[in-house]
Scaffold this motif. Structure first.
Motif, PDB file in Angstrom:
ATOM      1  N   SER A  57     -31.669  42.007 -45.515  1.00 27.44           N
ATOM      2  CA  SER A  57     -31.356  43.053 -46.284  1.00 27.44           C
ATOM      3  C   SER A  57     -30.553  43.399 -47.041  1.00 27.44           C
ATOM      4  O   SER A  57     -29.690  42.664 -48.215  1.00 27.44           O
ATOM      5  CB  SER A  57     -31.632  43.866 -45.381  1.00 27.44           C
ATOM      6  N   THR A  58     -29.819  44.489 -46.793  1.00 26.53           N
ATOM      7  CA  THR A  58     -28.080  44.995 -46.897  1.00 26.53           C
ATOM      8  C   THR A  58     -27.075  44.485 -46.786  1.00 26.53           C
ATOM      9  O   THR A  58     -26.051  44.213 -48.096  1.00 26.53           O
ATOM     10  CB  THR A  58     -27.413  45.865 -46.138  1.00 26.53           C
ATOM     11  N   THR A  59     -27.390  42.489 -46.002  1.00 23.37           N
ATOM     12  CA  THR A  59     -25.792  41.779 -46.227  1.00 23.37           C
ATOM     13  C   THR A  59     -26.190  41.053 -47.333  1.00 23.37           C
ATOM     14  O   THR A  59     -25.966  40.491 -48.156  1.00 23.37           O
ATOM     15  CB  THR A  59     -26.257  41.080 -44.461  1.00 23.37           C
ATOM     16  N   SER A  60     -28.152  40.778 -47.930  1.00 19.14           N
ATOM     17  CA  SER A  60     -28.492  39.619 -48.730  1.00 19.14           C
ATOM     18  C   SER A  60     -27.445  40.154 -49.807  1.00 19.14           C
ATOM     19  O   SER A  60     -27.609  39.264 -50.837  1.00 19.14           O
ATOM     20  CB  SER A  60     -29.110  38.925 -48.672  1.00 19.14           C
ATOM     21  N   GLU A  61     -28.339  41.587 -50.119  1.00 21.27           N
ATOM     22  CA  GLU A  61     -27.418  42.600 -50.956  1.00 21.27           C
ATOM     23  C   GLU A  61     -26.185  41.782 -51.633  1.00 21.27           C
ATOM     24  O   GLU A  61     -25.433  42.018 -52.672  1.00 21.27           O
ATOM     25  CB  GLU A  61     -27.978  43.471 -51.027  1.00 21.27           C
ATOM     26  N   PHE A  62     -25.507  42.395 -50.066  1.00 18.49           N
ATOM     27  CA  PHE A  62     -23.959  42.429 -50.355  1.00 18.49           C
ATOM     28  C   PHE A  62     -23.503  40.653 -51.247  1.00 18.49           C
ATOM     29  O   PHE A  62     -22.909  40.654 -51.938  1.00 18.49           O
ATOM     30  CB  PHE A  62     -23.095  43.059 -49.504  1.00 18.49           C
ATOM     31  N   LEU A  63     -23.832  39.783 -50.154  1.00 19.49           N
ATOM     32  CA  LEU A  63     -23.546  38.213 -50.077  1.00 19.49           C
ATOM     33  C   LEU A  63     -24.020  37.951 -51.601  1.00 19.49           C
ATOM     34  O   LEU A  63     -23.075  37.785 -52.972  1.00 19.49           O
ATOM     35  CB  LEU A  63     -24.269  36.604 -50.010  1.00 19.49           C
ATOM     36  N   LEU A  80     -20.451  37.186 -42.056  1.00 17.51           N
ATOM     37  CA  LEU A  80     -21.709  38.001 -41.856  1.00 17.51           C
ATOM     38  C   LEU A  80     -23.202  36.906 -41.252  1.00 17.51           C
ATOM     39  O   LEU A  80     -23.560  37.472 -41.595  1.00 17.51           O
ATOM     40  CB  LEU A  80     -21.997  38.594 -43.168  1.00 17.51           C
ATOM     41  N   ARG A  81     -23.054  36.554 -40.563  1.00 19.48           N
ATOM     42  CA  ARG A  81     -23.883  34.910 -40.209  1.00 19.48           C
ATOM     43  C   ARG A  81     -24.435  36.334 -39.031  1.00 19.48           C
ATOM     44  O   ARG A  81     -23.684  36.719 -38.147  1.00 19.48           O
ATOM     45  CB  ARG A  81     -23.497  34.296 -38.782  1.00 19.48           C
ATOM     46  N   SER A  82     -25.487  35.848 -38.929  1.00 16.24           N
ATOM     47  CA  SER A  82     -26.755  37.171 -38.504  1.00 16.24           C
ATOM     48  C   SER A  82     -26.647  38.627 -38.180  1.00 16.24           C
ATOM     49  O   SER A  82     -26.835  39.023 -37.390  1.00 16.24           O
ATOM     50  CB  SER A  82     -26.823  37.103 -37.053  1.00 16.24           C
ATOM     51  N   ASN A  83     -26.384  38.983 -39.480  1.00 15.54           N
ATOM     52  CA  ASN A  83     -25.969  40.854 -40.017  1.00 15.54           C
ATOM     53  C   ASN A  83     -27.380  40.772 -40.645  1.00 15.54           C
ATOM     54  O   ASN A  83     -27.479  40.255 -41.504  1.00 15.54           O
ATOM     55  CB  ASN A  83     -24.545  41.124 -40.676  1.00 15.54           C
ATOM     56  N   GLY A  84     -28.050  41.410 -40.200  1.00 15.13           N
ATOM     57  CA  GLY A  84     -29.534  42.225 -40.483  1.00 15.13           C
ATOM     58  C   GLY A  84     -29.690  42.852 -41.151  1.00 15.13           C
ATOM     59  O   GLY A  84     -30.463  43.519 -41.727  1.00 15.13           O
ATOM     60  N   GLY A  85     -28.531  43.789 -41.769  1.00 14.32           N
ATOM     61  CA  GLY A  85     -28.281  45.029 -42.307  1.00 14.32           C
ATOM     62  C   GLY A  85     -28.086  46.274 -41.899  1.00 14.32           C
ATOM     63  O   GLY A  85     -26.978  46.162 -40.998  1.00 14.32           O
ATOM     64  N   GLY A  86     -28.273  47.310 -43.004  1.00 17.28           N
ATOM     65  CA  GLY A  86     -28.085  48.641 -42.323  1.00 17.28           C
ATOM     66  C   GLY A  86     -28.267  49.145 -43.512  1.00 17.28           C
ATOM     67  O   GLY A  86     -29.467  49.629 -44.523  1.00 17.28           O
ATOM     68  N   TRP A  87     -26.775  50.055 -43.262  1.00 18.36           N
ATOM     69  CA  TRP A  87     -27.034  50.597 -45.138  1.00 18.36           C
ATOM     70  C   TRP A  87     -26.246  50.579 -45.778  1.00 18.36           C
ATOM     71  O   TRP A  87     -25.318  49.741 -45.412  1.00 18.36           O
ATOM     72  CB  TRP A  87     -25.951  52.110 -44.254  1.00 18.36           C
ATOM     73  N   ASP A  88     -26.984  50.688 -47.199  1.00 16.91           N
ATOM     74  CA  ASP A  88     -26.486  50.206 -48.446  1.00 16.91           C
ATOM     75  C   ASP A  88     -25.322  50.323 -48.521  1.00 16.91           C
ATOM     76  O   ASP A  88     -24.370  49.800 -49.195  1.00 16.91           O
ATOM     77  CB  ASP A  88     -27.696  49.863 -49.890  1.00 16.91           C
TER      78      ASP A  88
END
Length: 452
Positions: A399-405, A301-309
Motif C-alpha cells: 500500500s503506502t509503503t510500496s508507493e513510497f518504495l 520497511l519490512r512488513s510495513n503494510g502501509g497507512g497514510w500516504d
C-alpha cells in the motif's frame, strides 16, 4: 484522504490479546446458509454495477471485453442454489481476477468476531519460503510438532497445491505474489485455508522433523479462542514467544551503529499513531544522524503494510536532495456516482468532490494538487539526509509503503534489498473506499475510488 490499511489482522498474535474462556459448542452458522440462483445473480449484478461505476482499476490488467466475458460467464454458471461458502469461493476468485490489492473480499461485515468464536480452524501458524512451509507456532496442547518442522501435506494434499489454491482466491496488485505469500506468513493461513480450500474438523498433517524423518500427526480443528488456551502454555513455542511475540517494539525506531558509521531506521507502519508522530520523529532523527556524522542509513520497511500516504511523503522529503515528484497523478473515473454515498468519504468531502477533481479529455477526473499530499513537487527538508541510503523490503511492504518504495526507486534514492515489495511499481488503487455489502449474501467487498 487515507489509504486503506490492510483488512487483515496478524492472526498469529490473536491469542496474545484474546484470553481463553469457556465457549459453547463450535458452530459456524454460515455453513447452513444456502443462496438461491436469483439471490446470487442479484448480488453479482449489484457488484458489477458498482465496480463499473467507480472502480478506477477494473480494466487495468484485464481488457474490458475479457472482464465483461468473465462476469457474463460467471452469471450464466449460476444455474441453481449454492451453499454460502461455495458462492463465496467463486466470488473470491472473481475478485482476485481484478488484480487489485485494495479490492478485497470478506465473508461479512463482522467476520473477525464470527471467525474467532465460531469457526474451527487449522491450529498452527506457518511461514512460507518459496513453495515450502514451516511451522512457526503450535497452537495445540500436543508437543509433537515443533517450530521449524516442515509441513509437507494436509489431509493428503501437498502444501504446494494448497498454496496455489489460496493464491488463486487471494487479491494483490497485478501479478504480484510476494504479498499473497506474506499474507500467509502473517498468520492468515488458517482463515484462507478455511475459505478457499476446505473446512475439515480434523487435520492429518505430514511433516518433516529436524532430522529429515517424516512424521504424521492428527489434530482437531480449533477456534482461535480455543487455540489461545494452548498458545503460551505449549513449551515448544517458548523461543518464538521470546524472540518475536513478547519483545516490545516501537513503530518508529532509530538505532545508531557508531562503530560502523551507520544507522538503522525502522518504520513498522505509516498508519495509526506513527502517522502523527513521524513529522516530529524524523527531524530529531536526522539531527542525531548529522550530529554523529552518520553516512550510511538503512531504512527497514519490512512488513510495513502501509497507512497514510502523507506519512510516506514526509519520509520522502528527508531523503531527496532536489525538488522531486512523488505522485504524478491521482485520478478517479467519476465525480457524481450515487455509490459515492457508500464510501468512507465524510459528508464534507462528498459535498466538495467536484471542487477537488478536474475533468480530463478521456472522461476521467484528476485530483487537484491541493487536495492530496504528494501531488505537488516535493522540496527537500533542510535537514535531509545526504549520505548513502539502503531500503530493506519484503512482500508485506504494501500500500503506502510500496508507493513510497516506488517513488524512492524512481528518484534513485538508494539501494534496495530484499524481495519484491507487495505493490505495483506503476502504482495501485486506493485513496478512499467503498465497503460494499452485497444485499443477499452479505459478503463484503472493498472497492477503491482512485488510481494512484
Amino acid at each position: 484522504m487515507k489509504f486503506l490499511l490492510s483488512v487483515l489482522t496478524l492472526w498469529m498474535l490473536v491469542p496474545v490479546v484474546c484470553p481463553a474462556q469457556d465457549q459453547p459448542a463450535v458452530y459456524d452458522s454460515l455453513t447452513d446458509r444456502t443462496l438461491s440462483r436469483q439471490e446470487m445473480q442479484d448480488d453479482l449484478q449489484y457488484l458489477r454495477k458498482v465496480m463499473e461505476a467507480v472502480h478506477p482499476g477494473l480494466y487495468r490488467y484485464t481488457p474490458r471485453p475479457v472482464m465483461d466475458q468473465r462476469l457474463d460467464s460467471f452469471y450464466d454458471r449460476l444455474t441453481g442454489s449454492l451453499p454460502f461458502y461455495d458462492y463465496y469461493r467463486s466470488m473470491a476468485s472473481l475478485v482476485a481476477g481484478v488484480r487489485c490489492a485494495h479490492t478485497s473480499i470478506l465473508p461479512g461485515r463482522n467476520w473477525e468476531s464470527h471467525f474467532m468464536r465460531n469457526v474451527p480452524l487449522f491450529p498452527y501458524s506457518l511461514h512460507f519460503i518459496k513453495d515450502r512451509a514451516y511451522i512457526i507456532l503450535n497452537q495445540t496442547a500436543d508437543t509433537t510438532l515443533k517450530p521449524g518442522f516442515e509441513l509437507l501435506a494436509i489431509n493428503g494434499q501437498s502444501i504446494t497445491d494448497i498454496r496455489q489454491v489460496i493464491f488463486d482466491h487471494s487479491w494483490s496488485d497485478g501479478y504480484n505474489t510476494t504479498n499473497k505469500q506474506q499474507r500467509l506468513n502473517q498468520g492468515m493461513f488458517a482463515i484462507l485455508y478455511y475459505l478457499s480450500v476446505g473446512r475439515p474438523t480434523q487435520f492429518e498433517l505430514t511433516c518433516k522433523d529436524f532430522s529429515g524423518q517424516t512424521i504424521q500427526v492428527k489434530t482437531p480443528a480449533m477456534t482461535m479462542t480455543t487455540s489461545s488456551a494452548n498458545f503460551r502454555q505449549n513449551p515448544v513455542n517458548k523461543d518464538i514467544l521470546r524472540m518475536y511475540v513478547n519483545r516490545k517494539r516501537d513503530d518508529l525506531e532509530l538505532d545508531i551503529k557508531k562503530d560502523h558509521n551507520a544507522a538503522l531506521l525502522t518504520i513498522r507502519t505509516f498508519g495509526g499513531a506513527a502517522a502523527g508522530k513521524i513529522s516530529s520523529f524524523l527531524p530529531k532523527a536526522m539531527k542525531e544522524l548529522e550530529k554523529k556524522q552518520i553516512r550510511h542509513l538503512v531504512i527497514d520497511l519490512r512488513s510495513n503494510g502501509g497507512g497514510w500516504d502523507s506519512a510516506g511523503v514526509i519520509l520522502f522529503t528527508y531523503l531527496i536532495n532536489k525538488p522531486s515528484r512523488y505522485y504524478v497523478r491521482q485520478h478517479a473515473i467519476t465525480d457524481t456516482s450515487q455509490y459515492l454515498a457508500l464510501s468512507d468519504l465524510s459528508p464534507e468531502d462528498l459535498k466538495n468532490v467536484k471542487n477537488e477533481l478536474v475533468g480530463e479529455k478521456d472522461g476521467t477526473f484528476s485530483l487537484k494538487e491541493s487536495a492530496a499530499a504528494g501531488l505537488s513537487l516535493q522540496v527537500p527538508k533542510p535537514q535531509h539526509f545526504t549520505g548513502k541510503v539502503y531500503f530493506i523490503m519484503n512482500g508485506a511492504s504494501a500500500s503506502t509503503t510500496s508507493e513510497f518504495l516506488a517513488a524512492a526507486h524512481a528518484n534513485q534514492l538508494g539501494v534496495f534489498i530484499g524481495e519484491e515489495d507487495g505493490g505495483n511499481y506503476a502504482g495501485g488503487n486506493g485513496g478512499s473506499f467503498i465497503g460494499l455489502v452485497l444485499p443477499n449474501s452479505k459478503i463484503k467487498i472493498s472497492i477503491p475510488l482512485f488510481v494512484l
